[in-house]
Scaffold this motif. Structure first.
Motif, mmCIF file in Angstrom:
data_model
loop_
_atom_site.group_PDB
_atom_site.id
_atom_site.type_symbol
_atom_site.label_atom_id
_atom_site.label_comp_id
_atom_site.label_asym_id
_atom_site.label_seq_id
_atom_site.Cartn_x
_atom_site.Cartn_y
_atom_site.Cartn_z
ATOM 1 N N SER A 16 1.106 -1.250 0.010
ATOM 2 C CA SER A 16 0.018 0.500 -0.015
ATOM 3 C C SER A 16 0.728 1.543 0.016
ATOM 4 O O SER A 16 1.745 1.666 0.061
ATOM 5 C CB SER A 16 -1.155 -0.403 1.398
ATOM 6 O OG SER A 16 -0.516 -0.275 2.452
ATOM 7 N N SER A 17 0.317 2.553 -0.537
ATOM 8 C CA SER A 17 0.861 3.683 -0.219
ATOM 9 C C SER A 17 1.475 3.749 0.936
ATOM 10 O O SER A 17 2.700 4.714 1.093
ATOM 11 C CB SER A 17 0.210 4.737 -0.919
ATOM 12 O OG SER A 17 -0.112 4.124 -2.339
ATOM 13 N N SER A 18 0.484 3.922 1.844
ATOM 14 C CA SER A 18 0.734 4.202 3.695
ATOM 15 C C SER A 18 1.854 3.051 4.364
ATOM 16 O O SER A 18 2.815 3.805 4.487
ATOM 17 C CB SER A 18 -0.190 3.962 4.138
ATOM 18 O OG SER A 18 -1.188 2.429 4.061
ATOM 19 N N TYR A 20 4.421 2.527 2.368
ATOM 20 C CA TYR A 20 6.093 3.084 2.307
ATOM 21 C C TYR A 20 6.076 4.065 2.618
ATOM 22 O O TYR A 20 7.207 4.649 2.474
ATOM 23 C CB TYR A 20 5.443 2.955 0.140
ATOM 24 C CG TYR A 20 5.726 1.426 -0.474
ATOM 25 C CD1 TYR A 20 7.285 0.159 -0.239
ATOM 26 C CD2 TYR A 20 4.704 0.945 -0.787
ATOM 27 C CE1 TYR A 20 6.921 -1.107 -0.240
ATOM 28 C CE2 TYR A 20 4.931 -0.014 -1.370
ATOM 29 C CZ TYR A 20 6.132 -1.132 -1.315
ATOM 30 O OH TYR A 20 5.968 -2.121 -1.634
ATOM 31 N N LEU A 236 3.704 10.663 -0.007
ATOM 32 C CA LEU A 236 2.114 10.040 -0.005
ATOM 33 C C LEU A 236 1.963 11.539 -1.564
ATOM 34 O O LEU A 236 1.036 11.140 -2.667
ATOM 35 C CB LEU A 236 1.862 10.541 0.917
ATOM 36 C CG LEU A 236 1.028 9.598 2.372
ATOM 37 C CD1 LEU A 236 0.399 9.668 3.626
ATOM 38 C CD2 LEU A 236 0.711 8.512 2.216
ATOM 39 N N HIS A 239 3.074 10.280 -4.341
ATOM 40 C CA HIS A 239 2.081 8.848 -4.890
ATOM 41 C C HIS A 239 0.809 9.749 -5.228
ATOM 42 O O HIS A 239 0.669 8.926 -6.779
ATOM 43 C CB HIS A 239 2.128 8.160 -4.067
ATOM 44 C CG HIS A 239 2.528 7.077 -3.365
ATOM 45 N ND1 HIS A 239 2.983 6.377 -1.944
ATOM 46 C CD2 HIS A 239 4.054 6.875 -3.959
ATOM 47 C CE1 HIS A 239 3.357 5.651 -1.749
ATOM 48 N NE2 HIS A 239 4.784 5.914 -2.779
ATOM 49 N N LYS A 266 5.898 2.834 -5.940
ATOM 50 C CA LYS A 266 5.451 2.913 -4.689
ATOM 51 C C LYS A 266 6.152 3.518 -4.003
ATOM 52 O O LYS A 266 7.366 4.127 -3.622
ATOM 53 C CB LYS A 266 3.687 2.558 -4.330
ATOM 54 C CG LYS A 266 2.853 2.776 -4.799
ATOM 55 C CD LYS A 266 1.867 1.770 -4.079
ATOM 56 C CE LYS A 266 0.616 1.907 -4.522
ATOM 57 N NZ LYS A 266 -0.685 0.791 -3.318
ATOM 58 N N ALA A 270 8.857 6.628 -2.921
ATOM 59 C CA ALA A 270 8.372 7.049 -1.891
ATOM 60 C C ALA A 270 10.402 7.266 -1.338
ATOM 61 O O ALA A 270 10.591 8.184 -0.933
ATOM 62 C CB ALA A 270 8.351 6.037 -0.889
#
Length: 274
Positions: A16-18, A20, A236, A239, A266, A270
């Motif tokens: 998930s984005s969160s 990384y 974030l 992304h 991602k 990041a």
């Protein structure tokens, strides 16, 4: 499962984005930030994944009591326990946490917004509040964080709304302002029934340009001395910008699918943002 593991699974599953973005945070603050992301996810699920508003309000009332219990030093939920363990000053941050919860409560009161100023009130209550809380967790000058974190949180929410247009519409929520739908001659039924058109493309191009401009402006306003402390928010934002580009390249085909970045992309974004 201990409360840190629970927060990790809730807020930042691998890929998930969160996941990384959180790994770019200072190591000592990662448990706190993960708990904050998990809390936001709990609030979001309470209102967006509950079909019966009565049940949603009951669950929100429980969370209101739980936030009070957190401030009093007697939390019961794994996320609240994690916050109690990792948040330096619960009492100072409690008003912001309550404000975040109140922002999500708006989802039970209305599913559409007349114009951008009305939508902005919701976005600021949720997106800006959350970004400010996250920023204060690692900022060199926490007392000033809201000045530059709030616009970034607002911009991140604009990007999220674009990515989730189709899914939100299927759940009865349309965050694109009514007056903007009318300006581009797109109806709520078009969104709900996944009807693509030149008018829809023009509408989404407008939404994407606004979100992209907001993200770039907010990033440019980030103080130089805070750039290193805010690697999570910067990741974030990276992304979000890349996802907007991907949505644009795909012709804004967001009604029948949710366009996403690959995990390896991602990870790279990041890393580069930090």
């Amino acid at each position: 499962m201990n409360f840190d593991d629970y927060c990790q699974q809730k807020a930042a599953p691998p890929g998930s984005s969160s996941y990384y973005a959180l790994r770019r945070a200072p190591f000592a603050r990662q448990p706190l930030l993960t708990a904050l992301f998990a809390l936001r996810r709990e609030f979001e699920e309470t209102v967006k994944e509950t079909s019966d508003p009565t049940i949603g309000r009951t669950r929100l009332a429980w969370w209101q009591k739980e936030m009070a219990a957190l401030e009093a030093g007697s939390p019961s939920h794994p996320v609240s326990k994690a916050l109690a363990a990792h948040l330096d000053d619960v009492a100072t941050e409690s008003p912001a946490l309550q404000s975040l919860l109140s922002g999500f409560e708006m989802d039970l009161d209305q599913a559409r917004y007349l114009d951008y100023p009305n939508l902005r009130r919701y976005i600021d209550s949720v997106g800006s509040t959350f970004a400010s809380i996250v920023a204060r967790a690692t900022a060199r000058a926490p007392e000033q964080a809201s000045q530059w974190a709030a616009p970034l949180g607002h911009a991140l929410m604009l990007a999220q709304i674009i990515a989730d247009v189709g899914d939100d519409a299927r759940h009865g929520r349309i965050y694109l302002p009514i007056d903007e739908l009318q300006r581009f001659n797109v109806t709520a039924a078009d969104l709900i029934n996944r009807r693509y058109s030149d008018a829809f493309t023009a509408l989404m191009r407008f939404q994407t340009e606004r979100a992209r401009d907001a993200l770039r402006t907010a990033l440019a306003a980030l103080p130089r001395e805070e750039r290193r402390t805010q690697r999570t928010l910067r990741a974030l934002a990276a992304h979000a910008l890349a996802l907007l580009d991907e949505i644009e390249r795909d012709g804004y085909q967001v009604l029948h699918q949710r366009i996403a970045l690959t995990p390896i992309r991602k990870l790279w974004l990041a890393w580069r943002a930090a």
